[in-house]
Design an enzyme around this catalytic site. Structure first.
Site, PDB file in Angstrom:
ATOM      1  N   ASP A 172       0.855  -1.193   0.000  1.00 33.11           N
ATOM      2  CA  ASP A 172       0.000   0.000   0.000  1.00 33.11           C
ATOM      3  C   ASP A 172       0.885   1.235   0.000  1.00 33.11           C
ATOM      4  O   ASP A 172       2.091   1.162   0.282  1.00 33.11           O
ATOM      5  CB  ASP A 172      -0.939   0.010   1.209  1.00 33.11           C
ATOM      6  CG  ASP A 172      -0.189   0.085   2.535  1.00 33.11           C
ATOM      7  OD1 ASP A 172       0.862  -0.610   2.674  1.00 33.11           O
ATOM      8  OD2 ASP A 172      -0.620   0.829   3.427  1.00 33.11           O
ATOM      9  N   GLU A 228       0.234  -0.867   5.774  1.00 36.99           N
ATOM     10  CA  GLU A 228       1.340  -0.297   6.543  1.00 36.99           C
ATOM     11  C   GLU A 228       1.193   1.211   6.730  1.00 36.99           C
ATOM     12  O   GLU A 228       1.485   1.753   7.790  1.00 36.99           O
ATOM     13  CB  GLU A 228       2.676  -0.619   5.861  1.00 36.99           C
ATOM     14  CG  GLU A 228       3.898  -0.444   6.771  1.00 36.99           C
ATOM     15  CD  GLU A 228       4.495   0.957   6.762  1.00 36.99           C
ATOM     16  OE1 GLU A 228       5.301   1.253   7.647  1.00 36.99           O
ATOM     17  OE2 GLU A 228       4.142   1.773   5.871  1.00 36.99           O
TER      18      GLU A 228
END
Lengths: 478, 478
Positions: free
Chosen positions: B102, B169
């Site tokens: 991400d 994250e």
């Protein structure tokens, strides 16, 4: 003690009571919110309402345009000031009365129990609820009620009246100071004294006259260093943080007991005289009143006179906040690059904004220098307002004292306010005449809050007070 | 120094260069922003992309669902974690690699020079611009590039690999800790060491290995008194102001030079050894680097090692802001009724969040008591994270040192980071294995900023580094 004419006037007001409440209901129904562009037309409507009322009574009345302003992103016309002359007998004193016909914003959804722009009569409490009821439509109509009652009762008004009614008081009185300066030797020529009915009793039971206001100087203390906000993981401990410096300096301005630490500031305060001290001792006030108003037991002094003097005759310094820091909920770990601490001092005689700015600037720069920081400090001051103090032994006050004793049967407290009413200072400085603050409402009227009200007794007896004050002015002159 | 097999691998990577850039372009084109619900489908798309790549290479790969979360007011599915096994030879070491797919939000209108989700190759500088190029899609693809090149060159990968690739994250790694704990004796069984490529070189020219991270404890210091905000004109000087108390207490936490004033906090810091001190002396770093990064001359120490140690091995305390105070532009004269000061400490061994919370709470309460204020204090702590420090003499680090020397011809700096990468601590604590942070990109990559980039040389040489590191791990085992 009252003269036959005074008695006729008082009886007329009592007889007019339902009509006077109706007049206030009409005024409250016009939502003349000056701070919202979409309500601006109602400020004009309210000016027209007052113009009509004054003309109907035979006053020479006019609307004074103030030009344009930018509000909510649009350029719009400022509400006009209503100027009116009622009487011009050179053998009478001329009293200038000031009031404002604009109001604070109000929405039912703010938490009002009733529709804010509908005057609601609570029969049980004898209160009239509605936005502007006490601030300041009730008092403004009070003057009109006085003139009308004299005509109805067939009594001559014993003074000449000049009306200056503005529509921007709740929004900074834009343009008013300039108009007063420009009209000093025109409309305002011949004024002997000024009376403003736009403040409140100290408590809820005893009338007062107000002869002093604190001034204010607002400071913006900016500390900057990094060119951008930094991550505290990477730079914490490595760089001088503007926030650390700001807290170090701002913590040295005032103690938790309210003592201002800036050298020279307290030394400028005029000494307390015995006569003045006695005024605080007799005031209708208790520390419990502060506790009630703040909803807390955080009053610094438990001594009534000390608490009153802290509000009325000593300076104070408040820290308001920080622009540029993390102010939201949550847990952001930023090192802000540039922060501006906001604080202000409330000023009392003989402090001036100029002297205070100099002392504060010097002190803040010296305290910052002590830190040994590589950041940069900048301090700016804004909207300084001098404190104001009128002579309470002037005939203008003596007249109000006598009138209060006649209406309420009590000698009014002679108070000072902790806040500012800037137009007071403008009139005092520009016209060089004595100014009297003669309140109509009570401390719990909620002027800027939800459920604003005026007690009917304050509206009716307050109207009598305004009229009898004019009679006492005339009596003094005689 | 390189073995024939290593040389073949390196040549293959060089030959693959255009294809590897194409692969990164494909990954960057998927806008897998985890912090915005409207982008969530692209996080799934990115997980599928990696799953396909890993399966194509013969890995046993799967998507591990993490359940739902509420984001932007809607309940949505969390992105899955990609688990994959490549090889299960009991005679080989097993290395767990972690990365995340991400990215931070990015809009061209944020100020990007190019479209953020289009990988743009700047021929002049040799840089690849695009969101996720360095954080963390480049490094994640690095591992895939390594496996592929081995197959193409006909070389056996000398270790077993386990992939743990997450998609949250940048948004708090929701659900990851629980998954790691749950899979400790399942998917994670047999792991010998961990390698995470998700940080950066200290500067722009010299590679580093990172073996430590600071922890953090975040504090919310609330001082309340009045039941509602007060007017400073009426109450300034009369009541104890929460802001005054807050500034008094928060100014006693840290000096402008960054020295923490809370007794006991500095005493918990592990002593500096000569060996460790020497590491700072040789690091590729100057105080000018700090000045460049902060855009200012606000570095506390002009000594390089002192500045590095302030970031890496000493605690720091930063003041972040105040909730409940006046934070906007302008000049509001409010006395805020309840204010919450936010500050955090970055922790280092042997400090623990528990010990720090106890020390800070005790100190803050004692300092507040000294004020003699009638207000109330409350201190709360949030999201404590322990500091992390790995043994840099472990074979996992020795392998990375050797691989760096082969690829870059230089002994890498052995650094610690000032911030946190929470998953590092999770792996270290849960699996009880050595964890290595092996960065691919440079300090100026702008991971969370506009114009994020990775230098092609870092992407290509960094891929070689990941591969040769695995060879050195195997060589050590042999």
């Amino acid at each position: 003690m009252a003269t036959p004419e005074q008695k006729k006037f008082v009886s007329q007001i009592d007889a007019n009571k339902p009509a006077l409440i109706d007049r206030l209901a009409k005024a409250v129904s016009i939502p003349s919110v000056s701070g919202d562009a979409s309500y601006r037309k109602h400020c004009f409507e309210m000016a027209d309402f007052l113009l009509d009322e004054l003309k109907r009574l035979g006053a020479t009345a006019q609307l004074k345009p103030l030009g344009k302003q930018v509000l909510d992103g649009q350029e719009i016309e400022l509400p006009p000031v209503v100027f009116a002359d009622y009487g011009n007998d050179p053998n009478k004193k001329t009293i200038l009365v000031y009031g404002h016909f604009d109001v604070q914003p109000a929405l039912k959804s703010d938490g009002w129990d009733t529709e804010p722009f509908t005057l609601v009569h609570d029969e049980k409490t004898g209160r009239l609820y509605g936005r502007g009821s006490t601030d300041d439509k009730g008092p403004v109509l009070g003057w009109i009620n006085v003139v009308e009652a004299h005509q109805q009762a067939g009594i001559n008004l014993p003074v000449n009246l000049k009306f200056c009614l503005e529509g921007m008081e709740e929004s900074g009185s834009v343009g008013l100071d300039e108009l007063i300066a420009a009209e000093k030797d025109a409309f305002f020529r011949g004024v002997d004294a000024v009376c403003i009915s736009d403040n409140y009793w100290l408590g809820t039971t005893k009338p007062c006259l107000t002869h002093g206001l604190r001034g204010i100087t607002y400071f913006k203390l900016t500390i900057s260093g990094p060119a951008r906000d930094l991550h505290s993981g990477v730079f914490g401990g490595v760089v001088h943080e503007p926030m650390t410096d700001l807290f170090a300096v701002m913590s040295k301005l005032v103690t938790p007991e309210g003592k201002i630490l800036i050298p020279g500031v307290n030394e400028l305060v005029a000494p307390l005289t015995d006569e003045e001290k006695q005024r605080y001792d007799v005031m209708d006030f208790t520390v419990a009143d502060v506790e009630g108003a703040t909803g807390s037991k955080t009053t610094i002094s438990t001594d009534k006179a000390t608490a009153l003097m802290a509000r009325m005759r000593y300076p104070s310094l408040s820290l308001h906040g920080i622009e540029g820091a993390f102010g939201e909920a949550g847990t952001k770990t930023v090192i802000p690059a540039k922060v501006t601490g906001k604080f202000s001092l409330r000023l009392v005689p003989d402090q001036t904004p100029e002297a205070i700015v100099e002392l504060v600037t010097k002190y803040v720069e010296a305290e910052f220098a002590k830190l040994g920081s590589k950041n940069t400090v900048h301090i700016a001051s804004e909207h300084g307002g001098k404190p104001w103090l009128a002579d309470p032994n002037h005939w203008n006050y003596e007249a109000a004292v006598k009138a209060t004793q006649t209406v309420y049967g009590v000698k009014p407290d002679l108070t000072r306010e902790g806040g500012s009413i800037p137009v007071t200072l403008t009139f005092a400085d520009t016209l060089q005449k004595n100014v009297l603050l003669l309140p109509m409402g009570r401390s719990d009227d909620g002027a800027h809050s939800i459920n604003e009200k005026i007690d009917i007794s304050n509206y009716i007896e307050g109207t009598k007070l305004l009229g009898l004050y004019l009679h006492e002015v005339a009596a003094h002159a005689a």
